[in-house]
Motif scaffolding. Structure first.
Motif, short mmCIF file in Angstrom:
data_model
loop_
_atom_site.label_atom_id
_atom_site.label_comp_id
_atom_site.label_asym_id
_atom_site.label_seq_id
_atom_site.Cartn_x
_atom_site.Cartn_y
_atom_site.Cartn_z
N ALA A 1 0.82 -1.20 0.00
CA ALA A 1 0.00 0.00 0.00
C ALA A 1 0.86 1.25 0.00
N THR A 2 2.01 1.22 0.66
CA THR A 2 2.95 2.33 0.65
C THR A 2 4.30 1.83 0.17
N PHE A 3 5.10 2.75 -0.33
CA PHE A 3 6.36 2.37 -0.93
C PHE A 3 7.52 3.05 -0.20
N THR A 4 7.41 3.17 1.09
CA THR A 4 8.45 3.81 1.87
C THR A 4 9.55 2.82 2.21
N ASN A 5 10.73 3.36 2.48
CA ASN A 5 11.89 2.57 2.90
C ASN A 5 12.24 1.48 1.90
N ILE A 6 12.18 1.81 0.62
CA ILE A 6 12.57 0.86 -0.41
C ILE A 6 14.09 0.90 -0.53
N GLN A 7 14.73 -0.20 -0.28
CA GLN A 7 16.17 -0.27 -0.29
C GLN A 7 16.64 -1.02 -1.53
N LEU A 8 17.63 -0.48 -2.19
CA LEU A 8 18.23 -1.12 -3.35
C LEU A 8 19.72 -1.30 -3.09
N ASP B 1 6.68 10.07 -8.36
CA ASP B 1 5.63 10.88 -8.99
C ASP B 1 4.54 11.26 -8.00
N ARG B 2 4.44 10.56 -6.89
CA ARG B 2 3.53 11.04 -5.85
C ARG B 2 4.00 12.38 -5.31
N GLN B 3 5.29 12.60 -5.26
CA GLN B 3 5.80 13.91 -4.86
C GLN B 3 5.48 14.96 -5.91
N ALA C 1 12.16 -0.73 -9.17
CA ALA C 1 12.21 0.54 -9.89
C ALA C 1 10.81 1.07 -10.17
N ALA C 2 9.86 0.19 -10.49
CA ALA C 2 8.49 0.64 -10.73
C ALA C 2 7.87 1.19 -9.45
N ARG C 3 8.16 0.57 -8.31
CA ARG C 3 7.63 1.08 -7.05
C ARG C 3 8.25 2.44 -6.70
N LEU C 4 9.52 2.60 -6.96
CA LEU C 4 10.16 3.89 -6.72
C LEU C 4 9.62 4.97 -7.64
N THR C 5 9.26 4.60 -8.86
CA THR C 5 8.67 5.57 -9.78
C THR C 5 7.34 6.07 -9.26
N VAL C 6 6.54 5.18 -8.69
CA VAL C 6 5.27 5.60 -8.09
C VAL C 6 5.52 6.59 -6.96
N PHE D 1 -0.99 6.24 -13.78
CA PHE D 1 -0.27 5.54 -14.84
C PHE D 1 0.86 4.71 -14.25
N ASP D 2 1.59 5.27 -13.28
CA ASP D 2 2.70 4.54 -12.67
C ASP D 2 2.22 3.31 -11.92
N ARG D 3 1.09 3.43 -11.24
CA ARG D 3 0.56 2.26 -10.53
C ARG D 3 0.13 1.18 -11.52
N LEU D 4 -0.45 1.60 -12.62
CA LEU D 4 -0.78 0.63 -13.67
C LEU D 4 0.49 -0.01 -14.23
N ASP D 5 1.53 0.78 -14.38
CA ASP D 5 2.78 0.24 -14.89
C ASP D 5 3.41 -0.73 -13.90
N LEU D 6 3.20 -0.49 -12.60
CA LEU D 6 3.69 -1.43 -11.59
C LEU D 6 3.00 -2.78 -11.76
N VAL D 7 1.71 -2.77 -12.00
CA VAL D 7 1.00 -4.03 -12.26
C VAL D 7 1.54 -4.70 -13.51
N ARG D 8 1.80 -3.91 -14.55
CA ARG D 8 2.32 -4.47 -15.79
C ARG D 8 3.70 -5.11 -15.57
N VAL D 9 4.56 -4.41 -14.84
CA VAL D 9 5.91 -4.94 -14.59
C VAL D 9 5.83 -6.21 -13.75
N GLU D 10 4.95 -6.22 -12.76
CA GLU D 10 4.80 -7.42 -11.94
C GLU D 10 4.33 -8.61 -12.77
N GLN D 11 3.41 -8.38 -13.68
CA GLN D 11 2.96 -9.46 -14.55
C GLN D 11 4.08 -9.91 -15.48
#
Length: 526
Positions: free
Chosen positions: A92-99, A146-148, A138-143, A222-232
């Motif tokens: 639900a949230t994308f905080t503290n994403i570590q790479l 762009d939320r910012q 990367a898709a989660r970080l993009t979301v 759009f980014d959230r939709l792209d996250l679904v696309r990347v996951e698939q």
């Protein structure tokens, strides 16, 4: 602009927002009106600021009843909310994403040696991929990025408050050029402290700021939709790699069985020769068959190593660990939808379809922004200044201003019209891409559906052929041992049995691949 002397020279700076002039004597009631007018203006602007802040804090994802079989609820094409199905692993949230990135290269052989082996199921492989895969991260970080952008767009609608003309200045008579003071010892220099605060709020901008916020919100959608696309996409890559590993493991088992059969045939030929009923030719033929089986086994082992490393590479895990398939090769369920229902389900669930509509809506907002470039803009402005000459006994002076400013770039050489027309063309491009994407999705569903049906029939056919091949080899051995058959019959039967085993495994795996492709094409849980 109003300028008035203020009795008293005590100049105090305070952070308290009170409507009481600081450093002003109660004996100066004439300053109350200016302070009251300025306080009313600041209060109005502060109220607008709080409203903008509250609106900025409103989440963009609206709560809506979610249909369990759909990944994305598209019941309202103009709604800015998005629903992700239960099979989607996006949090639900994308905080503290570590790479974590290791920027050091190994320099010894021991650092790249395979030191561990782990057996995992398909579901475990999917879980690891969604946790480690860099495309998903990367898709989660993009979301999150762009939320910012929404906050940035909303900031343009807020009240802008800042300091102006604040500092200490010293002025005096000319030093080198000009007339000098007539009286010796006299000076005309002075030092003063000045401070001011300004506030600005846009009350009319032809919809530019509002469209910027809507475009930013649509970009997040759009980014959230792209996250679904990347996951698939990653899901499909993991499933394909896992099935390739199962196929490699099965090829090794088939090759090992062929080696066992060829060894038995060679032993039978040698016994026949010792008994005087066999020939040297039968032994040579059996030895050739055994050598071919060993070669096929070696090739299968190499393919297995490649498949293991390919799966580890997709899962983005420790390169010194390799994985083995824990799931047996078997049919993984049935497809309960007809072809027509599958196509409709894919149209409703696939994020690529909704992404084209989202891009079109973004372009529509950009068109509004472009058209507003040559429109009038009205701002509500207010300022307050305070100054004190510290080298004289004169009192402090303040000034304020409140007003409305109009700015209008009514001629820009056609730039606004050109940008508007460009966005209109972009909308046509997205509409064209929508049609292309829709046709591609339908073809993917039809291809997977037809493949599923054909491989389901192939499973039954190959299973029957496998039983017949096993019986044929048994009879060929008995005939050869009884002296009424030839070694060639046994070799042919062994070859047919190996082919039947491979066909049966291939049919099952292709069925599972087609089933997984259907579920991926319709964004349904595996």
């Amino acid at each position: 602009m109003l300028n008035r002397p203020i009795p008293g020279s005590n100049l105090k700076l305070s952070s308290h927002t009170q409507c009481q002039p600081i450093g002003i004597s109660p004996a100066a009631p004439q300053t109350t009106t200016g302070w009251q007018l300025m306080c009313v203006t600041i209060a109005l602007l502060s109220g607008a600021l709080r409203m903008e802040t509250a609106r900025a804090a409103t989440p963009i994802v609206a709560s809506r009843q979610q249909r369990p079989q759909l990944a994305i609820d598209t019941s309202s094409r103009h709604d800015n909310s998005i629903q992700i199905a239960q099979n989607t692993t996006a949090p639900a949230t994308f905080t503290n994403i570590q790479l974590p990135n290791d920027l050091n290269l190994p320099n010894t052989g021991s650092q790249v040696q395979i030191t561990g082996r782990q057996s995992i199921t398909l579901q475990q492989a999917l879980d690891i991929a969604f946790r480690n895969n860099r495309q998903v991260q990367a898709a989660r970080l993009t979301v999150e990025r762009d939320r910012q952008g929404i906050n940035l767009a909303q900031a343009s609608q807020a009240v802008r408050v800042g300091l102006s003309n604040t500092g200490i200045t010293t002025s005096g008579s000319p030093l080198l050029i000009g007339e000098q003071p007539q009286i010796p010892g006299s000076t005309s220099s002075s030092t003063g402290i000045n401070g001011g605060i300004t506030a600005n709020y846009t009350i009319l901008d032809a919809g530019r700021n509002q469209s910027s916020v809507r475009a930013a919100e649509e970009q997040v959608r759009f980014d959230r939709l792209d996250l679904v696309r990347v996951e698939q996409l990653v899901r499909g890559q993991v499933i394909a790699a896992y099935y390739d590993l199962q196929a490699a493991d099965s090829a090794i088992k088939i090759s090992q069985a062929s080696v066992t059969d060829a060894t038995r045939s060679l032993n039978d030929a040698q016994l026949q020769e010792r008994a005087g009923v066999g020939t040297r030719f039968d032994i040579l033929t059996a030895q050739v068959q055994l050598g071919t089986a060993n070669q096929n086994l070696t090739n299968a082992q190499a393919q297995q190593q490649t498949a293991r490393k390919n799966l580890a590479q997709i899962l983005v895990v420790d390169q010194n660990t390799e994985f083995t398939a824990a799931d047996p090769v078997r049919e993984l369920g049935t497809w309960q939808y007809s072809l027509e229902d599958s196509i409709i389900l894919a149209f409703k669930n696939r994020p690529e379809v909704e992404q084209q509509l989202s891009l079109r809506r973004i372009s529509q907002q950009q068109e509004i922004i472009a058209a507003a470039a040559d429109s009038a803009q009205v701002n509500l402005v207010g300022s307050y200044g305070l100054g004190k000459n510290i080298t004289s006994s004169a009192g402090a002076q303040d000034n304020y201003s409140v007003g409305v400013q109009l700015s209008w770039n009514f001629f820009d050489g056609g730039a606004a019209a050109a940008n508007t027309n460009r966005e209109k063309v972009s909308q046509q491009i997205f509409e064209n891409q929508f049609t292309t994407t829709r046709n591609q999705i339908r073809f993917q569903v039809e291809q997977a559906f037809f493949s599923l049906g054909s491989n389901q029939k192939n499973i039954a056919t190959s299973a029957q052929a496998l039983r017949q091949a096993e019986e044929s080899l048994k009879l060929a051995r008995l005939r050869f041992q009884a002296g009424v058959g030839t070694q060639t019959d046994v070799i042919v039967a062994q070859t047919n049995l190996a082919t039947a085993r491979g066909n049966n495994i291939t049919a099952v795996l292709n069925y599972n691949r087609a089933l997984a492709n259907l579920r991926t094409a319709t964004v349904l849980p595996q």
